[in-house]
Design a protein around this motif. Structure first.
Motif, mmCIF file in Angstrom:
data_model
loop_
_atom_site.group_PDB
_atom_site.id
_atom_site.type_symbol
_atom_site.label_atom_id
_atom_site.label_comp_id
_atom_site.label_asym_id
_atom_site.label_seq_id
_atom_site.Cartn_x
_atom_site.Cartn_y
_atom_site.Cartn_z
ATOM 1 N N ASP A 12 15.323 -0.533 0.621
ATOM 2 C CA ASP A 12 14.309 -0.383 1.661
ATOM 3 C C ASP A 12 12.952 -0.231 0.979
ATOM 4 O O ASP A 12 12.821 0.494 -0.001
ATOM 5 N N PHE A 13 11.965 -0.940 1.518
ATOM 6 C CA PHE A 13 10.587 -0.823 1.035
ATOM 7 C C PHE A 13 9.727 -0.075 2.047
ATOM 8 O O PHE A 13 9.900 -0.255 3.259
ATOM 9 N N GLU A 14 8.790 0.715 1.561
ATOM 10 C CA GLU A 14 7.622 1.105 2.362
ATOM 11 C C GLU A 14 6.468 0.268 1.806
ATOM 12 O O GLU A 14 6.380 0.056 0.585
ATOM 13 N N THR A 15 5.590 -0.191 2.692
ATOM 14 C CA THR A 15 4.568 -1.166 2.281
ATOM 15 C C THR A 15 3.218 -0.840 2.912
ATOM 16 O O THR A 15 3.128 -0.008 3.816
ATOM 17 N N THR A 16 2.186 -1.537 2.453
ATOM 18 C CA THR A 16 0.835 -1.299 2.994
ATOM 19 C C THR A 16 0.616 -2.033 4.311
ATOM 20 O O THR A 16 -0.413 -1.859 4.956
ATOM 21 N N GLY A 17 1.559 -2.894 4.701
ATOM 22 C CA GLY A 17 1.405 -3.678 5.930
ATOM 23 C C GLY A 17 2.597 -4.598 6.090
ATOM 24 O O GLY A 17 3.625 -4.398 5.437
ATOM 25 N N ARG A 55 -5.180 4.919 6.557
ATOM 26 C CA ARG A 55 -4.796 6.202 7.159
ATOM 27 C C ARG A 55 -3.521 6.021 7.999
ATOM 28 O O ARG A 55 -2.641 6.870 8.010
ATOM 29 N N PHE A 56 -3.402 4.890 8.697
ATOM 30 C CA PHE A 56 -2.218 4.633 9.527
ATOM 31 C C PHE A 56 -0.944 4.647 8.669
ATOM 32 O O PHE A 56 0.058 5.273 9.022
ATOM 33 N N ILE A 57 -0.993 3.949 7.537
ATOM 34 C CA ILE A 57 0.199 3.875 6.668
ATOM 35 C C ILE A 57 0.487 5.250 6.055
ATOM 36 O O ILE A 57 1.646 5.657 5.922
ATOM 37 N N SER A 64 0.721 9.480 0.568
ATOM 38 C CA SER A 64 -0.748 9.562 0.554
ATOM 39 C C SER A 64 -1.321 8.804 -0.648
ATOM 40 O O SER A 64 -0.622 8.533 -1.632
ATOM 41 N N ASN A 65 -2.616 8.509 -0.551
ATOM 42 C CA ASN A 65 -3.304 7.880 -1.690
ATOM 43 C C ASN A 65 -3.247 8.767 -2.931
ATOM 44 O O ASN A 65 -3.156 8.253 -4.048
ATOM 45 N N GLN A 66 -3.276 10.107 -2.710
ATOM 46 C CA GLN A 66 -3.179 11.014 -3.874
ATOM 47 C C GLN A 66 -1.841 10.849 -4.588
ATOM 48 O O GLN A 66 -1.764 10.854 -5.818
#
Length: 204
Positions: A12-17, A55-57, A64-66
């Motif tokens: 499974d991937f989480e992605t930016t879009g 922010r949505f992702i 988070s970006n951090q």
């Protein structure tokens, strides 16, 4: 390469879009290796796409970006994953989405895989015909599979997909009266019209 559908890598991937063709990248991969119906190994890593995510992702995934600032690049992580995958077959829930990102990310680093993909969502539509819908969370509840964790994190989703898959294989085994479900049967089943599924299984 295993011929049975109970030996494969669930990913499974989480992605930016939604689309690597639009420049979207993977930000997390989770994978579970199943051998003869048992989970034998896991792989999980965040990966830095090289740009800030929306922010949505962040809210959707809890990533988070951090968190991404501290981890390896997509290329580094995907090279490790390609090694982990070897030549196993693959399974994902809504596989066309994960396959797009796997193909794009491995293409970026000139790596390939030799396994074939199957989709637990397509199989569920043919086997769990009474389910209210075929989202992963819905099917986990429908099949009474215990779950404690957060959906939309890659390893948790891969683990839940693996549990769902093994439960669905049990159902198929009962229908074909055989202890092992061949990978080739699942490939056929995925393309069979719903009305013809029982006929396919009866003659297997």
């Amino acid at each position: 390469m295993h011929e049975n559908a109970n030996s494969l890598v669930v990913l499974d991937f989480e992605t930016t879009g939604l689309s690597p063709n639009q420049g979207d990248r993977a930000i997390e991969i989770g994978a579970v290796r199943i051998v003869n119906g048992k989970v034998t190994d896991k792989f999980q890593s965040l990966m830095n796409p090289g740009f800030l995510i929306s922010r949505f992702i962040e809210q959707y995934t809890g990533i988070s970006n951090q968190m991404l600032a501290k981890v390896g690049s997509c290329g580094e992580v995907m090279a490790e994953f390609a090694d982990f995958l070897g030549d196993d077959n693959l399974l994902a829930h809504n596989a066309s989405f994960d396959q797009k990102f796997l193909d794009a990310e491995l293409n970026n680093i000139a790596r390939k895989y030799s396994g074939q993909f199957i989709c637990s969502l397509l199989v569920s539509r043919r086997i769990n015909t009474d389910a209210p819908n075929h989202k992963l969370g819905t099917l986990i509840r429908y099949k009474n599979i215990p779950s404690d964790g957060a959906f939309h994190r890659a390893l948790f989703d891969a683990e839940m997909t693996a549990k769902l898959w093994l439960s669905m294989l049990d159902d198929i085994e009962e229908k074909i009266n055989h202890e092992f479900v061949p990978f080739s049967l699942i490939q056929k089943l995925s393309k069979t019209a719903k009305g013809d599924v029982n006929k396919l299984l009866a003659k297997w």
